[in-house]
Design a protein around this motif. Structure first.
Motif, PDB file in Angstrom:
ATOM      1  N   UNK A  91      -3.755 -10.901   9.724  1.00 43.77           N
ATOM      2  CA  UNK A  91      -4.088  -9.489   9.586  1.00 43.77           C
ATOM      3  C   UNK A  91      -2.855  -8.643   9.436  1.00 43.77           C
ATOM      4  N   UNK A  92      -2.989  -7.529   8.733  1.00 45.25           N
ATOM      5  CA  UNK A  92      -1.903  -6.563   8.609  1.00 45.25           C
ATOM      6  C   UNK A  92      -2.460  -5.171   8.891  1.00 45.25           C
ATOM      7  N   UNK A  93      -1.588  -4.285   9.341  1.00 45.29           N
ATOM      8  CA  UNK A  93      -2.003  -2.902   9.617  1.00 45.29           C
ATOM      9  C   UNK A  93      -1.120  -1.947   8.838  1.00 45.29           C
ATOM     10  N   UNK A  94      -1.751  -0.923   8.286  1.00 47.63           N
ATOM     11  CA  UNK A  94      -1.053   0.152   7.575  1.00 47.63           C
ATOM     12  C   UNK A  94      -1.298   1.435   8.359  1.00 47.63           C
ATOM     13  N   UNK A  95      -0.231   2.153   8.683  1.00 46.83           N
ATOM     14  CA  UNK A  95      -0.343   3.306   9.570  1.00 46.83           C
ATOM     15  C   UNK A  95       0.054   4.616   8.901  1.00 46.83           C
ATOM     16  N   UNK A  96       0.439   4.574   7.626  1.00 45.97           N
ATOM     17  CA  UNK A  96       0.907   5.798   6.977  1.00 45.97           C
ATOM     18  C   UNK A  96       0.778   5.653   5.467  1.00 45.97           C
ATOM     19  N   UNK A  97       0.989   6.785   4.785  1.00 40.22           N
ATOM     20  CA  UNK A  97       0.919   6.779   3.334  1.00 40.22           C
ATOM     21  C   UNK A  97      -0.497   6.934   2.816  1.00 40.22           C
ATOM     22  N   UNK A  98      -0.652   6.698   1.510  1.00 38.11           N
ATOM     23  CA  UNK A  98      -1.973   6.753   0.876  1.00 38.11           C
ATOM     24  C   UNK A  98      -2.710   5.457   1.227  1.00 38.11           C
ATOM     25  N   UNK A  99      -3.524   5.521   2.264  1.00 37.91           N
ATOM     26  CA  UNK A  99      -4.130   4.306   2.797  1.00 37.91           C
ATOM     27  C   UNK A  99      -5.040   3.609   1.792  1.00 37.91           C
ATOM     28  N   UNK A 100      -5.762   4.381   0.995  1.00 38.44           N
ATOM     29  CA  UNK A 100      -6.662   3.769   0.015  1.00 38.44           C
ATOM     30  C   UNK A 100      -5.872   2.996  -1.040  1.00 38.44           C
ATOM     31  N   UNK A 101      -4.870   3.657  -1.600  1.00 32.26           N
ATOM     32  CA  UNK A 101      -4.071   3.019  -2.650  1.00 32.26           C
ATOM     33  C   UNK A 101      -3.291   1.826  -2.101  1.00 32.26           C
ATOM     34  N   UNK A 102      -2.672   2.002  -0.949  1.00 37.30           N
ATOM     35  CA  UNK A 102      -1.884   0.920  -0.373  1.00 37.30           C
ATOM     36  C   UNK A 102      -2.758  -0.277  -0.018  1.00 37.30           C
ATOM     37  N   UNK A 103      -3.938  -0.021   0.515  1.00 41.47           N
ATOM     38  CA  UNK A 103      -4.822  -1.138   0.887  1.00 41.47           C
ATOM     39  C   UNK A 103      -5.217  -1.952  -0.339  1.00 41.47           C
ATOM     40  N   UNK A 104      -5.436  -1.286  -1.455  1.00 36.39           N
ATOM     41  CA  UNK A 104      -5.789  -2.002  -2.687  1.00 36.39           C
ATOM     42  C   UNK A 104      -4.633  -2.887  -3.151  1.00 36.39           C
ATOM     43  N   UNK A 105      -3.424  -2.356  -3.062  1.00 37.64           N
ATOM     44  CA  UNK A 105      -2.264  -3.137  -3.491  1.00 37.64           C
ATOM     45  C   UNK A 105      -2.002  -4.309  -2.544  1.00 37.64           C
ATOM     46  N   UNK A 106      -2.156  -4.065  -1.254  1.00 37.84           N
ATOM     47  CA  UNK A 106      -1.982  -5.148  -0.285  1.00 37.84           C
ATOM     48  C   UNK A 106      -3.036  -6.222  -0.492  1.00 37.84           C
TER      49      UNK A 106
END
Length: 453
Positions: free
Chosen positions: A271-286
């Motif tokens: 699992x990974x967690x994203x805590x900042x930035x454009x969460x929608x865009x970053x999640x798609x790239x991740x």
């Protein structure tokens, strides 16, 4: 008095709870004692006149702590002496001090925790000697109001995020107090969240604490070892199933490197967690680089933000919810006298009218959905309805053991599912119309006439 209290801290324990009240509760009781009415039977009901803006319902929560408080309620000799030392009660009758040496001996009626309720519907009713029912007001409002808003927010978040999402409560550092953080964690879990990062709350509740990692670890090891990847590897050496926080520097670059290391068999990435930035865009790239990895988002999220992320096509498996869960809009619950010595009472202030008498919520459920709610007097006969208020304490003794979190979670889920879709929506929800029984309307008219003589 200053000398005595200077030795104490502002941390509290259950032995302090009798003093955790507003001064006017005590001054009123002194007056009741002097007037010879302190032991008259009285009934108070706790409810909210209006729901918070954009809320179509509330999830009742906090009853367990109320019952624990009432069971332990008492003033010891030291506490009574502290009150005497204030000088405030110099003219109080001796009967006042005699009353305080006793415990709670009344009855409690309440809706089960996890039940959906609406405006003007009593969440609980206290039936006790007037002094007892009066004195407990402050604590009851404190715990019911706070846990109810947290539980309602958590239920809305779960409803928007869906059953499959993993949702964790991260609000301890933002809660209004250490005590509040425990109540918030409990309310969130009871309303459907999967876990809490609050270690004390989790262990007290028989749950396993849940969490990830912080930016500080990544920055510390990167600074010393020269690589963010070394931080990931070091953490996984000790916590191989850990969720990794990947947005300390460059989220997408971190995901690319983790993909390469995973493909080389150097690391597992559960699992990974994203805590900042454009969460929608970053999640798609991740997701592109780590298609099988669970992706979590955090950072000032609530039901509104989760809904926006869904609309933006975010690729997320779960959420960490903190600030907006534990510091949300308040539930302005009130606690009003509805009967004294078998005489029905009501408040008639402008915009603060209350319904008189001891009441019951009569709910009709058809095919798993609430079809009607009727607010009536407690002795009315149900008409193919269920009375929601149940007696849970009698003569100061609990009638049943505390329910498990799983039981309350299931009730919360069922309660939310039973609501009309337009009442559940987070944007301009439809107000659920609660019917008022003919008997209650008649009593209201009668008491209003009596008061206006």
């Amino acid at each position: 008095m200053k000398t005595i209290l200077a030795k104490d801290t502002l941390n509290i324990n259950s032995q302090d709870y009798s003093l955790l009240t507003d001064l006017y509760q005590l001054t009123m009781i002194a007056c009741y004692a002097g007037e010879g009415i302190a032991t008259k039977r009285a009934s108070f009901e706790l409810f909210t006149r209006h729901l918070p803006q954009d809320f179509g319902y509330l999830i009742a929560m906090g009853l367990t702590q109320v019952l624990e408080y009432l069971e332990a309620f008492s003033f010891n000799s030291e506490q009574i002496q502290l009150l005497k030392d204030t000088g405030i009660f110099a003219h109080a009758p001796k009967a006042f001090w005699q009353l305080l040496s006793g415990g709670f001996t009344g009855d409690v009626w309440a809706v089960p925790e996890g039940t959906a309720v609406f405006a003007n519907e009593p969440i609980l009713r206290i039936e006790a000697q007037l002094w007892q029912a009066q004195l407990v007001e402050t604590y009851l409002l404190n715990t019911i109001n706070y846990q109810t808003i947290v539980a309602t927010k958590a239920a809305r978040i779960r409803d928007v995020a869906g059953k499959q999402a993993t949702i964790l409560e991260f609000g301890t550092r933002r809660a209004f107090s250490p005590q509040g953080s425990l109540w918030a964690a409990r309310a969130a879990l009871a309303a459907g969240l999967d876990g809490t990062s609050n270690v004390l709350a989790a262990l007290k509740l028989g749950e396993k604490p849940r969490g990830t990692m912080a930016h500080a670890l990544v920055m510390a090891i990167e600074a010393i070892a020269g690589s963010e990847d070394e931080a990931f590897k070091a953490f996984q050496n000790y916590f191989p199933d850990a969720t990794l926080l990947i947005d300390t520097f460059d989220t997408v670059a971190a995901a690319q490197r983790l993909q390469a290391q995973r493909d080389a068999g150097e690391i597992s990435v559960r699992g990974v967690r994203i805590d900042s930035g454009n969460l929608a865009e970053l999640s798609q790239k991740v997701r592109h680089y780590l298609p099988e990895t669970k992706i979590f988002a955090s950072g000032d999220l609530d039901e509104w933000e989760i809904s926006k992320l869904q609309q933006q096509g975010a690729s997320l498996d779960g959420y960490g919810i903190g600030t907006k869960l534990v510091t949300g809009v308040p539930v302005n619950g009130v606690y009003k006298l509805v009967e004294i010595d078998t005489i029905a009472t009501m408040k008639q202030s402008s915009h603060k009218l209350t319904y008189p008498g001891c009441k019951q919520i009569f709910r009709k459920v058809t095919d798993g959905h609430i079809s009607s709610d009727r607010l009536g007097l407690k002795d009315e006969i149900p008409d193919d309805e269920q009375g929601l208020l149940e007696i849970v304490m009698q003569s100061g003794k609990r009638l049943q053991s505390s329910e498990s979190l799983d039981t309350i979670r299931q009730r919360t889920a069922s309660s939310v599912a039973s609501l009309p879709a337009k009442v559940r929506q987070i944007s301009q929800p439809l107000a659920f119309e609660v019917d008022i029984s003919d008997a209650l309307e008649s009593l209201q008219y009668e008491v209003a006439g009596r008061n206006n003589k």
